[in-house]
Motif scaffolding. Structure first.
Motif, PDB file in Angstrom:
ATOM      1  N   SER A 487       8.584  17.312  -4.549  1.00  0.00           N
ATOM      2  CA  SER A 487       7.302  17.890  -4.963  1.00  0.00           C
ATOM      3  C   SER A 487       7.034  17.617  -6.439  1.00  0.00           C
ATOM      4  N   VAL A 488       8.060  17.725  -7.282  1.00  0.00           N
ATOM      5  CA  VAL A 488       7.828  17.468  -8.709  1.00  0.00           C
ATOM      6  C   VAL A 488       7.878  15.973  -9.025  1.00  0.00           C
ATOM      7  N   MET A 489       8.679  15.207  -8.272  1.00  0.00           N
ATOM      8  CA  MET A 489       8.762  13.767  -8.532  1.00  0.00           C
ATOM      9  C   MET A 489       7.474  13.052  -8.117  1.00  0.00           C
ATOM     10  N   LEU A 490       6.948  13.425  -6.944  1.00  0.00           N
ATOM     11  CA  LEU A 490       5.680  12.812  -6.524  1.00  0.00           C
ATOM     12  C   LEU A 490       4.513  13.402  -7.321  1.00  0.00           C
ATOM     13  N   GLY A 491       4.648  14.646  -7.736  1.00  0.00           N
ATOM     14  CA  GLY A 491       3.651  15.226  -8.643  1.00  0.00           C
ATOM     15  C   GLY A 491       3.548  14.424  -9.933  1.00  0.00           C
ATOM     16  N   TYR A 524      10.634   6.293  -1.808  1.00  0.00           N
ATOM     17  CA  TYR A 524       9.364   6.959  -1.512  1.00  0.00           C
ATOM     18  C   TYR A 524       8.303   6.639  -2.561  1.00  0.00           C
ATOM     19  N   TYR A 525       8.705   6.329  -3.789  1.00  0.00           N
ATOM     20  CA  TYR A 525       7.723   5.834  -4.767  1.00  0.00           C
ATOM     21  C   TYR A 525       7.125   4.507  -4.288  1.00  0.00           C
ATOM     22  N   GLU A 526       8.021   3.661  -3.749  1.00  0.00           N
ATOM     23  CA  GLU A 526       7.589   2.342  -3.254  1.00  0.00           C
ATOM     24  C   GLU A 526       6.599   2.524  -2.097  1.00  0.00           C
ATOM     25  N   LYS A 527       7.000   3.386  -1.147  1.00  0.00           N
ATOM     26  CA  LYS A 527       6.166   3.559   0.055  1.00  0.00           C
ATOM     27  C   LYS A 527       4.800   4.167  -0.283  1.00  0.00           C
ATOM     28  N   ALA A 528       4.800   5.065  -1.283  1.00  0.00           N
ATOM     29  CA  ALA A 528       3.540   5.712  -1.670  1.00  0.00           C
ATOM     30  C   ALA A 528       2.702   4.820  -2.582  1.00  0.00           C
ATOM     31  N   GLY A 529       3.249   3.664  -2.985  1.00  0.00           N
ATOM     32  CA  GLY A 529       2.508   2.737  -3.841  1.00  0.00           C
ATOM     33  C   GLY A 529       2.317   3.244  -5.260  1.00  0.00           C
ATOM     34  N   LEU A 530       3.270   4.057  -5.751  1.00  0.00           N
ATOM     35  CA  LEU A 530       3.073   4.715  -7.050  1.00  0.00           C
ATOM     36  C   LEU A 530       3.864   4.085  -8.206  1.00  0.00           C
ATOM     37  N   TRP A 531       4.776   3.160  -7.883  1.00  0.00           N
ATOM     38  CA  TRP A 531       5.571   2.553  -8.963  1.00  0.00           C
ATOM     39  C   TRP A 531       4.705   1.881 -10.032  1.00  0.00           C
TER      40      TRP A 531
END
Length: 943
Positions: A487-491, A524-531
Motif C-alpha cells: 500500500s505504501v510502496m505503490l502509493g 509489481y512496479y514492472e507490472k503496474a508500469g510505474l518504474w
C-alpha cells in the motif's frame, strides 16, 4: 527428546490426509484465559518438558500466570528455528565449522555437526549505495559488494553446502525480515511427525516483523542464536503482556507508516521494555497483514520483546497470496482452531495492562530528528524542524555577524535570519534544458518565525544551486519496515507518476534511492508500469538490502558533502526505515526523519525539511499553476486498484522458487568443498577460533580460581555495547595494529561488524569502547587497564595486558556494579570476555541474558553479597583474588555461594561470600563443560 507429558496433553490432529502429533493446550487448566502469545509459550513447555530444565511446575506457573505480578519465574523456551543476517550470522557459522574440526580431531564424524533446528541466513547487511540515480546502480552496487565481502561470502557458500538444515539466501535477493514473512515463516511447523507453532529467535532486533504472521519470535545475541541452532533452550522470564486494542479504519491520506509511528509513540510513553505486546479486538481483522508486519517490525523501537497479532482469516489469505502450499495453509488453519490460537474478535483475554487506538484518528506523520518515538504530525513538521534546528546549527546570536553577512543570509523585519530555500519549481535529475540555471533562493521564514540560515553555493554537473540548514540530501525508500507493504510502496510510485505528469522534479542535491526488501516489489512496479516515473525522479533500483536504514547510505556527492562540511550545515535525511539515531544514517547528516515512502518522495521534491506541504507548492505544472502535495497524493481507491491489478500469487512463487540458488556471481564464487572448512591462514575476515583447543571427550573437573588479577574495575550500568567491539576500527589500537601486521591498509580496515568472523580482531576490540571507564586508572576512558605483570603496573591496552597475564598463567576477573551487561551487542561481549582469559565476573547485579551468555562461554557469574559492592568492601582492583567452592559443581550440585578472598599488596585480606548466579541445571551443565559449545559437542560425540 520425548516430552515427559505430565499433563497427558499429547494427541493427534488429522489434516487432509496427514496425521500430526500435537500437545493440546486444553489439557492444562487455565490455558484458555491466557493471551495468545503465552499460549504459544505454554505449548512450547508442554512439548519440551523433560523434568529438569522444563518441569510440570514451570507449566503450572505459566498456566496460572498472574497478569499483575512482576516477572520472576524463569522458563526455558526452545525456538522452532533460527534466522540470521550476514553480519551477526557469520560468527555462528564459524563456530559450527570449528565444532566440525574438533569432532574430527576427537575421532568423531564431522557430518554429525549440524544445526538441530532449521537455520536460515539472509545476506542483506552488506550492500552500500555507492551508485544511485542511474540505470546501472543495482549492478554496480552488487559488484562493489562482492569485491568487499568475497571472503565472507565464500565461507557462507561453503556452509550452505556443508550443513544440513542451514540455508543461505544470497546477496541481491532481499532483506531478512521481508524474506521471512514472504517465504520462510511457516506459522505452524510440521516436523518429524509433529505440528507446533512456528517460533524463532533471530540475530537482528527487527526479527519481530514476523509477529505480524502470528509467529512468536524476537532478536537475540549470537550465543542464544547458536544455542537455539544446536537445540538448546533460551532462558527467559514469563513476561507481562500488554493488550493493544485496535478499532476503526485508517482514514484517507494516512498510511501504515503513520499508524506505526503513532503506536510507537504511545507504547514508548506507556513503557513496555521486557513485555510482550499483543493486538486484539474487532479492529484486528481490518488490519491488512502487511500493516501488521510493519507494526511488528517496530517492536524494538517501542521497546517490547515482541508485538504479535493472532492467526485469523487475514493470516491465511496472506499465506495463500505469498505462495505457501495448500497443505501448509490448511495445517495453519486447522491447528490454530484446534489449539485456541485462532483470533476471536469478541474475546477479552487477561492482560497486564491495555491500550486502545482508534485507527480513524491517525494523521500523516513523520518522526525525528533522532528517535523513532518522536512523532510529529506532518502539518507541524516545519515548525518542529525549526525548533529542533537550534540543537544542530548555531543560532543567530551565536553567529559572527561578519560570517552571517558573508554567507549571504538575509535579515527579516524581526531581525531574525530568514531561510533561503531553493525554487521548488527547479528541475533536477531529468537532464532537461533548465537544469543548468542557478536556483534562486527564496524566503521561507513566513508563518513559523525566522530561523538560523547559512545559504551555501554548490556547483555540480554544470548546475549551480544553494543549500542551507534543513536541505534534504538523502531521500531513501529503504528497509523491510515499509518496503514489505504494497500500500505504501505503490502509493509512492503513484505519487511519483502524478508528480512527473505535473512536470515536477526532485532537487539536484537530493541523493535518491530505491532499495526494496524483496524482488516482488520490482515485479509489481514492472507490472503496474510505474518504474519509468520512479526513475524519472531518480528512484532507480540500488539494491535489495537494508542500505540507508542501517547506515549503508553511501557517500553524498562530493560537491554536496564538501559544501555541507565547509559550512557546517545541519542537513537532513528522510527515509522509510525504522531507526534514525544520530550519526547512524550518514556521517555528513545531522538530522534524520522517518517517513512513509510517499512522503520520502514528497520531501525529495520539496528539497528541504523547512517546508509546509499545506501552504507551500512543490512547484508549478506546465501551465504555470502551483502544484501542492494534495494535488499529487494518490487516492486510497487508486492505490487499492493498483494493488489488485499488479500483485499476484505467481510473482511470489516465481521469485522464491529458487531463492537459495543465487545469481551467476554467487554460483561462480570459488568455494571450498568438503565436510570441514579449509581455513585460509591469510584471511583477516574468517578465522578458526580456539574454543576447542585441547578439548577432551570428557570434561575435566572444574577448578577453584587462585591468584587472579583484576582486568577491569567498572561502575554501574556497564552495557554489552561498552564491552563488545562495534563501529569503525581506530588506527593505533590493538585491532588496527593486527590488521597493519597482516598487510591491510587503513582504507580497508572496514568495521568490527564486518570482521565478526575473526576472533583475533574482535578480542582486540573487547572492553575497548571509548566511553568505558576502568576505575583501575584515574580519568582515563577507553580500552586501558593496569598491567600488574610489569613493575609499577603501568597503563596498557586491555588486550596487551591480557596477553601478558596469559603468558604468566594468571587468571583474570572483572569487577562491576549494578545492571552489568544490559544492552544489545551481546555475543562478543561474552566471547571476548572469555577469550581475554577472564574466569569470573563479580558484580552487584546482572542483566539476565548477559549472565547466561557468560556461563555459555565458561565464565562464572558471581554477585557481591546483598547490599555490598567493590567500594563498600574496600576493593580497588589492585588485589589478588582467590575463589573457593566452585569445585562443588563437580558433585552435580550448584553451590549457593563461593568464598572470595582478595589479598592486598600489604598482605591484608578482604573476604566475602559471593552469590553464584548459575540459575538452572542446564547452565550448570554448560559451566561444567567449559561452555555451551563444548557441552553440545560432547553430546554429539556421545550420541
Amino acid at each position: 527428546m520425548a516430552s515427559t507429558d505430565s499433563f497427558g496433553a499429547k494427541g493427534t490432529l488429522g489434516v487432509g490426509g496427514s496425521e500430526y502429533e500435537i500437545f493440546r493446550l486444553s489439557a492444562v487448566e487455565g490455558s484458555e484465559k491466557l493471551p495468545y502469545s503465552l499460549k504459544v509459550l505454554l505449548e512450547n513447555l508442554l512439548r519440551t518438558e523433560d523434568g529438569a530444565n522444563v518441569t510440570a511446575d514451570h507449566i503450572r506457573a505459566l498456566a496460572n500466570w498472574d497478569p499483575t505480578a512482576e516477572p520472576d519465574t524463569e522458563i526455558q523456551f526452545t525456538p522452532a528455528r533460527v534466522i540470521m543476517q550476514d553480519f551477526t550470522g557469520v560468527p555462528c557459522v564459524v563456530d559450527l565449522a570449528t565444532m566440525r574440526e574438533a569432532v574430527t580431531e576427537m575421532g568423531g564424524d564431522p557430518s554429525k555437526v549440524n544445526p538441530l533446528a532449521p537455520a536460515e541466513l539472509v545476506i542483506d547487511h552488506s550492500v552500500i549505495i555507492d551508485i544511485f540515480g542511474r540505470p546501472d546502480a543495482f549492478e554496480r552496487n552488487v559488484e562493489f559488494e562482492y569485491e568487499r565481502n568475497r571472503e565472507r561470502y565464500q565461507f557462507l557458500r561453503w556452509g550452505q553446502g556443508a550443513f544440513d538444515e542451514f540455508k543461505v539466501v544470497p546477496p541481491g535477493t532481499g532483506i531478512v525480515h521481508q524474506v521471512n514473512i514472504e517465504h520462510l515463516a511457516r506459522t505452524v511447523m510440521a516436523r518429524n511427525g509433529q505440528a507446533y507453532p512456528d517460533t524463532l529467535v533471530g540475530t537482528d532486533s527487527h526479527t519481530t516483523m514476523v509477529n505480524g504472521l502470528g509467529v512468536l519470535g524476537w532478536g537475540v545475541g549470537g550465543i542464544e542464536a547458536e544455542a537455539a541452532m544446536l537445540g538448546q533452550p533460551v532462558s527467559m522470564l514469563i513476561p507481562k503482556v500488554l493488550g493493544f486494542k485496535l478499532t476503526g479504519e485508517i482514514p484517507p491520506g494516512a498510511t501504515a507508516t503513520d499508524v506505526v509511528l503513532t503506536i510507537t509513540e504511545m507504547l514508548r510513553k506507556q513503557g513496555v521494555v521486557g513485555k510482550f505486546v499483543e493486538f486484539y479486538g474487532e479492529g484486528v481483522g481490518a488490519v491488512p497483514l502487511a500493516n501488521r508486519a510493519t507494526i511488528g517490525n517496530m517492536s524494538p523501537e517501542f521497546g517490547s520483546t515482541a508485538a504479535i497479532f493472532p492467526i485469523d482469516d487475514e493470516t491465511v489469505r496472506y499465506l495463500k497470496l505469498t505462495g505457501r502450499s495448500a497443505e501448509q495453509v490448511a495445517l495453519v488453519e486447522a491447528y490454530a482452531k484446534e489449539q485456541g490460537l485462532w483470533h476471536d474478535p469478541q474475546a477479552e483475554p487477561q492482560y497486564s495492562e491495555t491500550l486502545e487506538l482508534d485507527l480513524s484518528t491517525v494523521v500523516p506523520s513523520i518522526a525525528g530528528p533522532k528517535r523513532p518515538q518522536d512523532r510529529i504530525e506532518l502539518s507541524q513538521a516545519k515548525e518542529a524542524f525549526r525548533s529542533s534546528l537550534a540543537d544542530y546549527a548555531s543560532t543567530p546570536d551565536q553567529t559572527d555577524p561578519d560570517d552571517a553577512a558573508s554567507s549571504g543570509s538575509t535579515v527579516d523585519e524581526a531581525g531574525e535570519e530568514s531561510f533561503p530555500a531553493s525554487d521548488p519549481a527547479s528541475p533536477a535529475h531529468d537532464g532537461n534544458g533548465d537544469a543548468g540555471k542557478p536556483h534562486a533562493p527564496i524566503s521561507a521564514a513566513a508563518g513559523s518565525g525566522g530561523r538560523v540560515s547559512k545559504p551555501t553555493k554548490v556547483t555540480m554537473g554544470g548546475a549551480e544551486f544553494e543549500i542551507d540548514h534543513g536541505a534534504v540530501v538523502i531521500a531513501s525508500i529503504t528497509s523491510c519496515t515499509n518496503t514489505s507493504n504494497p500500500s505504501v510502496m505503490l502509493g509512492a510510485a503513484l505519487l511519483a507518476k502524478n508528480a512527473v505528469d505535473k512536470g515536477l522534479a526532485v532537487k539536484p542535491w537530493v541523493k535518491t534511492s530505491m532499495a526494496p526488501g524483496s524482488q516482488v516489489v520490482t515485479d509489481y512496479y514492472e507490472k503496474a508500469g510505474l518504474w519509468p516515473y520512479l526513475e524519472k525522479l531518480g528512484y532507480h533500483l540500488v539494491g535489495y538490502g537494508c542500505t540507508t536504514c542501517i547506515g549503508n547510505s553511501g557517500p553524498l556527492p562530493e560537491e554536496v558533502s564538501a559544501a555541507v562540511n565547509e559550512a557546517d550545515l545541519a542537513v537532513v535525511s528522510v527515509l522509510s526505515g525504522n531507526r534514525n539515531f544520530e550519526g547512524r544514517i550518514n556521517p555528513d547528516v545531522k538530522m534524520n526523519y522517518l517517513a512513509s515512502p510517499p512522503l520520502v518522495i514528497a520531501y525529495a521534491l520539496a528539497g528541504t525539511m523547512d517546508f509546509d506541504f499545506e501552504s507551500q507548492p512543490l512547484g508549478k505544472d506546465t501551465d504555470g499553476t502551483d502544484v501542492f502535495l494534495a494535488d499529487i497524493w494518490p487516492s486510497a481507491e487508486d492505490v487499492q486498484a493498483t494493488i489488485d491489478g499488479a500483485i499476484t500469487e505467481e510473482m511470489f512463487a516465481k521469485d522464491y522458487a529458487d531463492v537459495f540458488r543465487g545469481d551467476e556471481r554467487w554460483r561462480s564464487l570459488p568455494t571450498p568443498e568438503g565436510r570441514t572448512f579449509e581455513w585460509d591462514q591469510e584471511s583477516t575476515y574468517v578465522r578458526k577460533p580456539p574454543y576447542f583447543e585441547g578439548m577432551a571427550s570428557e570434561p575435566a573437573p572444574v577448578e577453584d580460581i587462585s591468584g587472579a588479577r583484576v582486568l577491569a574495575l567498572l561502575g554501574d550500568s556497564v552495557t554489552t555495547d561498552h564491552i563488545s567491539p562495534a563501529g569503525a576500527i581506530k588506527p593505533g589500537t590493538p585491532a588496527a595494529q593486527y590488521l597493519d601486521e597482516h598487510g591491510v591498509e587503513k582504507k580497508d580496515y572496514n568495521s568490527f561488524g564486518s570482521r565478526r568472523g575473526n576472533h583475533e580482531v574482535m578480542i582486540r576490540g573487547t572492553f575497548a569502547n571509548i566511553r568505558l571507564r576502568n576505575q583501575l586508572l584515574d580519568d582515563v576512558s577507553g580500552g586501558y587497564t593496569r598491567d600488574f605483570t610489569k613493575d609499577g603496573a603501568p597503563q596498557a591496552f586491555i588486550y596487551d595486558a591480557a596477553q601478558n597475564y596469559a603468558a604468566a598463567g594468571t587468571p583474570l576477573v572483572v569487577l562491576g556494579g549494578k545492571e552489568y551487561g544490559s544492552g544489545s551487542s551481546r555475543d562478543w561481549a561474552a566471547k571476548g570476555t572469555a577469550l581475554l582469559g577472564v574466569k569470573a565476573v563479580i558484580v552487584e547485579s546482572f542483566e539476565r541474558i548477559h549472565r547466561s551468555n557468560l556461563i555459555g562461554m565458561g565464565v562464572i557469574p558471581l554477585q557481591f553479597p546483598q547490599g555490598e559492592s567493590a567500594s563498600s568492601l574496600g576493593l580497588d582492583g589492585t588485589e589478588t583474588f582467590d575463589i573457593a567452592g566452585i569445585t562443588e559443581l563437580n558433585d552435580g550440585t550448584t553451590p549457593r555461594t563461593v568464598k572470595v578472598t582478595a589479598t592486598k599488596a600489604d598482605g591484608g585480606k578482604v573476604e566475602f561470600d559471593a552469590v553464584v548466579r548459575i540459575d538452572t541445571p542446564g547452565e550448570a551443565d554448560y559451566y561444567r563443560n567449559g561452555g555451551i559449545l563444548q557441552y553440545v559437542l560432547r553430546g554429539m560425540l556421545a550420541s
